[in-house]
Design an enzyme around this catalytic site. Structure first.
Site, PDB file in Angstrom:
ATOM      1  CE  LYS A 192      35.905 -71.683  39.209  1.00  0.00           C
ATOM      2  NZ  LYS A 192      35.652 -70.280  38.648  1.00  0.00           N
TER       3      LYS A 192
ATOM      4  CG  ASP B  20      29.965 -70.522  37.718  1.00  0.00           C
ATOM      5  OD1 ASP B  20      29.119 -70.380  38.446  1.00  0.00           O
ATOM      6  OD2 ASP B  20      30.929 -69.546  37.544  1.00  0.00           O
TER       7      ASP B  20
ATOM      8  CE  LYS C  40      29.107 -67.866  35.144  1.00  0.00           C
ATOM      9  NZ  LYS C  40      29.773 -66.754  35.289  1.00  0.00           N
TER      10      LYS C  40
ATOM     11  CG  ASP D  55      34.213 -72.038  36.286  1.00  0.00           C
ATOM     12  OD1 ASP D  55      35.118 -71.667  35.943  1.00  0.00           O
ATOM     13  OD2 ASP D  55      33.268 -71.787  37.212  1.00  0.00           O
TER      14      ASP D  55
ATOM     15  CG  ASP E 292      28.836 -65.872  38.363  1.00  0.00           C
ATOM     16  OD1 ASP E 292      29.343 -67.053  38.254  1.00  0.00           O
ATOM     17  OD2 ASP E 292      28.725 -65.139  37.215  1.00  0.00           O
TER      18      ASP E 292
ATOM     19  CD  GLU F  40      31.977 -69.944  40.696  1.00  0.00           C
ATOM     20  OE1 GLU F  40      31.522 -68.757  40.652  1.00  0.00           O
ATOM     21  OE2 GLU F  40      32.718 -70.502  40.001  1.00  0.00           O
TER      22      GLU F  40
ATOM     23  NE  ARG G 226      36.424 -64.120  43.372  1.00  0.00           N
ATOM     24  CZ  ARG G 226      36.504 -62.894  42.756  1.00  0.00           C
ATOM     25  NH1 ARG G 226      36.689 -61.739  43.366  1.00  0.00           N
ATOM     26  NH2 ARG G 226      36.292 -62.735  41.455  1.00  0.00           N
TER      27      ARG G 226
HETATM   28  N1  BES Z   1      33.988 -69.004  36.228  1.00  0.00           N
HETATM   29  C1  BES Z   1      33.567 -67.967  36.213  1.00  0.00           C
HETATM   30  C2  BES Z   1      34.571 -66.828  35.118  1.00  0.00           C
HETATM   31  C3  BES Z   1      34.491 -67.168  33.766  1.00  0.00           C
HETATM   32  C4  BES Z   1      33.606 -66.284  33.014  1.00  0.00           C
HETATM   33  C5  BES Z   1      35.462 -67.836  33.056  1.00  0.00           C
HETATM   34  C6  BES Z   1      33.462 -66.442  31.736  1.00  0.00           C
HETATM   35  C7  BES Z   1      35.231 -67.651  31.747  1.00  0.00           C
HETATM   36  C8  BES Z   1      34.250 -67.220  31.139  1.00  0.00           C
HETATM   37  C9  BES Z   1      33.444 -67.253  37.643  1.00  0.00           C
HETATM   38  O1  BES Z   1      32.970 -68.139  38.477  1.00  0.00           O
HETATM   39  C10 BES Z   1      33.061 -65.949  37.369  1.00  0.00           C
HETATM   40  O2  BES Z   1      31.716 -66.174  37.357  1.00  0.00           O
HETATM   41  N2  BES Z   1      33.696 -64.725  37.717  1.00  0.00           N
HETATM   42  C11 BES Z   1      32.847 -63.526  37.884  1.00  0.00           C
HETATM   43  C12 BES Z   1      33.406 -62.695  39.049  1.00  0.00           C
HETATM   44  C13 BES Z   1      32.673 -61.678  39.034  1.00  0.00           C
HETATM   45  C14 BES Z   1      31.202 -61.750  39.814  1.00  0.00           C
HETATM   46  C15 BES Z   1      33.346 -60.599  40.237  1.00  0.00           C
HETATM   47  C16 BES Z   1      33.000 -62.892  36.488  1.00  0.00           C
HETATM   48  O3  BES Z   1      34.202 -62.979  36.026  1.00  0.00           O
HETATM   49  O4  BES Z   1      32.191 -62.332  35.819  1.00  0.00           O
HETATM   50 ZN    ZN Z   2      33.187 -69.905  38.172  1.00  0.00          ZN
HETATM   51 MN    MN Z   3      31.059 -67.802  38.801  1.00  0.00          MN
END
Ligand code: BES
Ligand code: ZN
Ligand code: MN
Length: 497
Positions: A268, A273, A280, A291, A350, A352, A354
């Protein structure tokens, strides 16, 4: 730093500094014993005065030790022999290397490589020494206007082994460890750069640069037009909200037999992000420059494999994009069509990672892979589940999962497996598309992997969620270079080394 392996009589080594271990209470290591003998009990006499009893963390620099050739001897406390763990050893390496760097010795002989560490082989100790030394000396200075230089820094470290018969194999281990350390450094450097410098185009350019340095690495970068032709509707939907064009970086290293199926690593590469329309919260949002750590891991792992000249076929794929809010960004409820033809209802913009990964994973089908491993800072839930100690592992093949678990244990760059049972899949049901891009409240790390699993039916696949392991927060904020170590070990093992 330059590393080498040395063997011979420690008392005859002409060096600025000889590093020898002392166990508590006042138990000299084999090398320290030899030095003590040659100096007619000089070391024992000093220890008896009480300056040091061998507790871990202690250091004592001695000058002009009689009867030996080294200018200095640094005695290092290792604690009780039977309590010496890998973790303790790594800590010792870090403190000793830092103080050597500050001392005036520009080279030294490391006499702790043969220390018997619980559960460790001598080769692992050599590897741990190099990794620990490089980790402790790493500084990210590219974006500082002024860099304080260390005066006479430590430049050369020779790891001492007593048995000449192991010279060759130790040298091989050493050069592999140095190659892995180089890969880790590249991963950290890329990851630590801010989002305004490290854009998808920048990442692509760095991959191209690696390709120019190594004639056996073929690098191709697909632009948005080419991705549109391939039908990568999920990936492109994420970059639509950004002014930076998305890139699909494809790196091919064919070091193995031309007929051997390649391992494909998909990382990735989300260079920033912000969450998109599902924005966020602002606290610690700067850390979302990390990210792209999965992508940086793929590039660093390839670099390590290139310098080790591993006899393996390895493809690295990095889907690179930003995720920002914009008038043209994905909106909750939008439905996109992935390259596989499956449609996706985007309930949270968010989620994104996947979306860009699923198209990159589908793209990897064309390489007829032996296995596909994706590496991604995919879910905050993974930090809740495993903290910063282990990366999350999920797979559709148990043999592959076990190989990765073993490589994690071997390197200390550990992973822990979570289940991918069908029972979780229903969380992704959508009333309007083939699937939603998020599950419910529970098991966020697993439902993210469930989503990806729908694009991996044609090959063996494993997913590493590195959200908790790829970087550190707080005052020592910075990329860790994980899991380059794990992946290179997995690949080494795959080619029988
Ligand atoms: N890049 C983030 C995951 C992340 C968050 C990694 C904080 C490290 C620290 C990912 O893109 C994301 O935002 N995932 C969401 C998924 C949710 C919306 C289902 C998450 O983990 O909140
Ligand atoms: Zn992300
Ligand atoms: Mn995200």
């Amino acid at each position: 730093m330059e590393y080498s392996i040395k063997s011979g009589d420690p008392t005859k080594q002409r060096t600025a500094c000889l590093i020898a271990g002392v166990f508590s209470k006042r138990q000299l290591s084999p090398m320290a014993l030899q030095l003590d003998k040659a100096s007619k009990g000089f070391l024992q006499r000093i220890l008896k005065r009480g300056d040091m009893d061998g507790e871990s963390g202690q250091q004592l620099m001695l000058y002009d030790v009689p009867g030996i050739q080294a200018e200095r001897v640094l005695l290092v406390g290792l604690g009780k022999l039977r309590d010496l763990s890998r973790k303790k050893y790594a800590k010792t390496v870090a403190t000793v290397i830092k103080s050597l760097d500050k001392s005036h010795a520009i080279e030294a002989i490391w006499g702790l490589s043969e220390t018997v560490i619980n559960d460790n082989s001598p080769h692992q100790t050599i590897r741990d020494t190099v990794m620990g030394a490089e980790e402790s000396l790493y500084r990210f200075t590219e974006t500082k206007s002024e860099v304080k230089k260390t005066e006479r820094p430590l430049k050369r470290l020779a790891l001492f082994i007593s048995d000449r018969r192991h010279l060759k194999s130790a040298q091989k281990t050493l050069s592999q460890a140095a190659a892995v350390a180089d890969g880790i450094k590249l991963t950290k450097d890329l990851a630590n750069l801010p989002g305004n410098i490290c854009t998808p185009s920048y990442l692509a350019e760095q991959a191209r640069k690696l390709g120019r340095l190594h004639s056996n690495l073929k690098v191709r970068v697909l632009d948005e037009k080419q991705m549109t032709k391939l039908g990568m509707g999920a990936l492109l939907s994420v970059s639509r909200g950004s002014r930076q064009p998305a890139k699909l970086i494809v790196m091919e290293y064919m070091g193995g037999k031309s007929t051997a199926k390649p391992v494909v690593l998909v990382g990735k590469g989300l260079t920033f992000d912000a969450g998109g329309i599902s924005l966020k919260p602002s606290a610690a949002m700067d850390e979302m420059k990390y990210d792209m750590c999965g992508g940086a891991t793929v590039i660093g792992t390839l670099k390590a494999c290139l310098s080790m000249e591993l006899p393996i076929n390895l493809i690295g794929i990095v889907p690179a994009s930003e995720n920002l809010p914009d008038g043209d960004a994905n909106k909750p409820g939008d439905i996109v069509t992935s390259m596989s033809g499956q449609t996706i209802e985007i309930l949270n913009t968010d989620a994104e990672g996947r979306l860009i990964l699923c198209d990159a994973i589908t793209y990897s089908e064309r390489f007829n892979p032996a296995a596909v491993i994706d590496i991604a800072t995919l879910t905050g839930a993974c930090i809740v589940a495993l903290g910063s100690q282990a990366s999350g592992l999920m797979a559709n093949n148990e043999t592959l999962a076990n190989e990765l678990l073993a490589a994690g244990t071997h390197t200390g760059d550990r992973v822990w497996q979570l289940p991918l049972w069908d029972d979780y899949q229903e969380q992704l049901d959508s009333n309007f598309a083939d699937m939603a891009n998020i599950g419910g409240k529970g098991a966020g790390t697993i439902t993210a992997a469930c989503f990806l699993s729908r694009f991996t039916k044609k090959f063996k696949w494993a997913h590493l969620d590195i959200a908790g392991t790829a970087w550190r927060s707080g005052s020592s904020k910075g990329a860790t270079g994980r899991p380059v170590s794990l992946l290179t070990q997995f690949l080494l093992k795959r080619c029988g080394q």
